[in-house]
Scaffold this motif. Structure first.
Motif, PDB file in Angstrom:
ATOM      1  N   ASP A 102      23.601  -5.960  14.455  1.00  0.00           N
ATOM      2  CA  ASP A 102      24.945  -5.702  14.658  1.00  0.00           C
ATOM      3  C   ASP A 102      25.778  -6.834  14.126  1.00  0.00           C
ATOM      4  OD1 ASP A 102      27.428  -5.283  15.792  1.00  0.00           O
ATOM      5  OD2 ASP A 102      26.950  -5.786  17.790  1.00  0.00           O
ATOM      6  N   PRO A 103      26.640  -6.541  12.985  1.00  0.00           N
ATOM      7  CA  PRO A 103      27.653  -7.444  12.468  1.00  0.00           C
ATOM      8  C   PRO A 103      28.620  -8.240  13.040  1.00  0.00           C
ATOM      9  CG  PRO A 103      28.227  -5.330  11.652  1.00  0.00           C
ATOM     10  CD  PRO A 103      27.073  -5.260  12.614  1.00  0.00           C
ATOM     11  N   VAL A 104      28.923  -7.592  14.129  1.00  0.00           N
ATOM     12  CA  VAL A 104      30.237  -7.987  14.995  1.00  0.00           C
ATOM     13  C   VAL A 104      29.978  -9.443  15.336  1.00  0.00           C
ATOM     14  CG1 VAL A 104      31.778  -7.991  16.721  1.00  0.00           C
ATOM     15  CG2 VAL A 104      30.909  -5.759  15.684  1.00  0.00           C
ATOM     16  N   PRO A 105      28.887 -10.238  15.835  1.00  0.00           N
ATOM     17  CA  PRO A 105      28.814 -11.297  16.290  1.00  0.00           C
ATOM     18  C   PRO A 105      28.945 -12.406  14.929  1.00  0.00           C
ATOM     19  CG  PRO A 105      27.340 -10.217  17.573  1.00  0.00           C
ATOM     20  CD  PRO A 105      27.966  -9.385  16.536  1.00  0.00           C
ATOM     21  N   GLN A 106      28.380 -11.845  13.807  1.00  0.00           N
ATOM     22  CA  GLN A 106      28.477 -12.487  12.520  1.00  0.00           C
ATOM     23  C   GLN A 106      29.958 -12.721  11.957  1.00  0.00           C
ATOM     24  OE1 GLN A 106      25.284 -10.984   9.957  1.00  0.00           O
ATOM     25  NE2 GLN A 106      24.034 -10.646  11.859  1.00  0.00           N
ATOM     26  N   ARG A 107      30.475 -11.702  12.108  1.00  0.00           N
ATOM     27  CA  ARG A 107      31.941 -11.579  11.636  1.00  0.00           C
ATOM     28  C   ARG A 107      32.727 -12.521  12.391  1.00  0.00           C
ATOM     29  NH1 ARG A 107      32.030  -5.557  11.436  1.00  0.00           N
ATOM     30  NH2 ARG A 107      31.635  -5.023   9.409  1.00  0.00           N
ATOM     31  N   ASN A 108      32.593 -12.657  13.842  1.00  0.00           N
ATOM     32  CA  ASN A 108      33.166 -13.602  14.721  1.00  0.00           C
ATOM     33  C   ASN A 108      33.043 -14.991  14.346  1.00  0.00           C
ATOM     34  OD1 ASN A 108      34.416 -11.323  15.946  1.00  0.00           O
ATOM     35  ND2 ASN A 108      32.979 -11.198  17.699  1.00  0.00           N
ATOM     36  N   ALA A 109      31.519 -15.276  13.992  1.00  0.00           N
ATOM     37  CA  ALA A 109      31.300 -16.496  13.780  1.00  0.00           C
ATOM     38  C   ALA A 109      31.846 -16.853  12.384  1.00  0.00           C
ATOM     39  CB  ALA A 109      29.588 -16.603  13.642  1.00  0.00           C
ATOM     40  N   PHE A 110      31.822 -15.959  11.187  1.00  0.00           N
ATOM     41  CA  PHE A 110      32.588 -16.305  10.097  1.00  0.00           C
ATOM     42  C   PHE A 110      34.009 -16.604  10.427  1.00  0.00           C
ATOM     43  CE2 PHE A 110      34.625 -15.304   5.994  1.00  0.00           C
ATOM     44  CZ  PHE A 110      33.537 -15.586   4.983  1.00  0.00           C
ATOM     45  N   LEU A 161      26.382 -16.830   6.208  1.00  0.00           N
ATOM     46  CA  LEU A 161      26.875 -15.340   6.990  1.00  0.00           C
ATOM     47  C   LEU A 161      27.724 -14.511   5.877  1.00  0.00           C
ATOM     48  CD1 LEU A 161      28.562 -17.238   9.984  1.00  0.00           C
ATOM     49  CD2 LEU A 161      27.051 -15.471  10.176  1.00  0.00           C
ATOM     50  N   ARG A 162      28.301 -14.958   4.731  1.00  0.00           N
ATOM     51  CA  ARG A 162      28.930 -14.112   3.724  1.00  0.00           C
ATOM     52  C   ARG A 162      27.778 -13.167   3.456  1.00  0.00           C
ATOM     53  NH1 ARG A 162      32.025 -17.497  -0.243  1.00  0.00           N
ATOM     54  NH2 ARG A 162      29.928 -18.013  -0.995  1.00  0.00           N
ATOM     55  N   ASN A 163      26.612 -13.843   3.031  1.00  0.00           N
ATOM     56  CA  ASN A 163      25.392 -12.958   2.473  1.00  0.00           C
ATOM     57  C   ASN A 163      25.048 -12.214   3.247  1.00  0.00           C
ATOM     58  OD1 ASN A 163      25.490 -14.525  -0.086  1.00  0.00           O
ATOM     59  ND2 ASN A 163      24.363 -16.114   0.637  1.00  0.00           N
ATOM     60  N   ARG A 164      24.904 -12.460   4.501  1.00  0.00           N
ATOM     61  CA  ARG A 164      24.534 -11.563   5.612  1.00  0.00           C
ATOM     62  C   ARG A 164      25.306 -10.498   5.844  1.00  0.00           C
ATOM     63  NH1 ARG A 164      22.889 -14.043  11.346  1.00  0.00           N
ATOM     64  NH2 ARG A 164      21.400 -15.825  10.867  1.00  0.00           N
ATOM     65  N   LEU A 165      26.692 -10.509   5.860  1.00  0.00           N
ATOM     66  CA  LEU A 165      27.395  -9.476   5.981  1.00  0.00           C
ATOM     67  C   LEU A 165      27.679  -8.599   4.970  1.00  0.00           C
ATOM     68  CD1 LEU A 165      30.267 -11.739   7.656  1.00  0.00           C
ATOM     69  CD2 LEU A 165      28.958  -9.724   8.909  1.00  0.00           C
TER      70      LEU A 165
END
Length: 254
Positions: free
Chosen positions: A137-145, A171-175
């Motif tokens: 789920d990318p939402v927590p990663q976007r929030n962290a970014f 995180l940018r690479n992950r997203l």
């Protein structure tokens, strides 16, 4: 007389239970704000996060004002985070930021918020069974970014800024990888426009990510399928300029 015995027994049990309850007094009942804070901090330092949370909660309930309560509002967020209660941790961080926007440690609050979101999908199962980060789920990663980005922009000289920048790169690479995973899904199902839009999103929002050449290649292929030759040509020229080997391979496979 016999009929009274059950009632007398129940009464005796109730009296004994009441007496035992009275003996179990709250050991923190007479503690000052300073003692509550010090005990909470000591529990936190020992790694006893549940105990720390309990003491911080008592501190805030009994002494809602003052420097100990204020500092405790931030430290309880860390205790929740370490106790793997991300929702409670985020709520505590947000409350601290809202109530103390000019606090000297508010930069740490934003950093902690980023850490909480950064690790939110690191469940017990995920730690022991490796999974493709792009499929999560990318939402927590976007929030962290966004949290780390806020820290870097607002407090560029913070002691946490450099670590935040490094985490943003990761995180940018992950997203971006997640977007390309979705684009691949669309390509395999012939949803060319949706795939091209995912590739374009990567270029616009994750400049410098490792997935950028993949995004350009998807755009070239998808636009060709849609007979949008001008757009396909534009994407190919950008690919040639920045990643000539990928462009050449794409030409050979065309």
């Amino acid at each position: 007389m016999t009929a009274l015995r059950p009632a007398l027994t129940l009464l005796l049990i109730a009296v004994l239970a009441s007496g035992c309850a009275g003996m179990r007094q709250d050991p923190t009942r007479d503690w000052s704000a300073s003692q509550l804070y010090e005990e909470a901090k000591a529990a936190l330092d020992r790694g006893n996060f549940d105990q720390a949370v309990e003491y911080y909660e008592i501190l805030e309930a009994r002494f809602p004002f003052g420097r100990h309560a204020q500092q405790g509002q931030l430290e309880i967020a860390y205790a929740y985070y370490k106790a793997q209660e991300p929702e409670m941790a985020l709520a505590a961080v947000d409350r601290f930021i809202q109530m103390n926007p000019r606090h000297p440690h508010v930069d740490y609050a934003y950093y902690l918020r980023g850490l909480i979101n950064y690790e939110r999908d690191q469940s017990f199962l995920n730690r022991w069974i490796p999974q493709d980060q792009a499929r999560r789920d990318p939402v927590p990663q976007r929030n962290a970014f966004d949290d780390f980005g806020t820290l870097v922009r607002t407090f560029p000289d913070s002691r946490y800024a450099e670590d935040s920048r490094q985490r943003m790169v990761h995180l940018r690479n992950r997203l971006a990888a997640h977007e390309m995973h979705v684009a691949d899904f669309y390509m395999r199902r012939g949803a060319w426009l949706a795939a091209a839009q995912r590739g374009r999103y990567v270029l616009e929002h994750y400049e410098g990510a490792e997935a950028v050449p993949d995004a350009l290649e998807v755009m070239v292929k998808a636009y060709r399928r849609l007979r949008l030759d001008d757009l396909a040509g534009d994407a190919l020229r950008v690919l040639e300029l920045n990643f000539p080997e990928r462009a050449e391979r794409l030409r050979q496979g065309a």
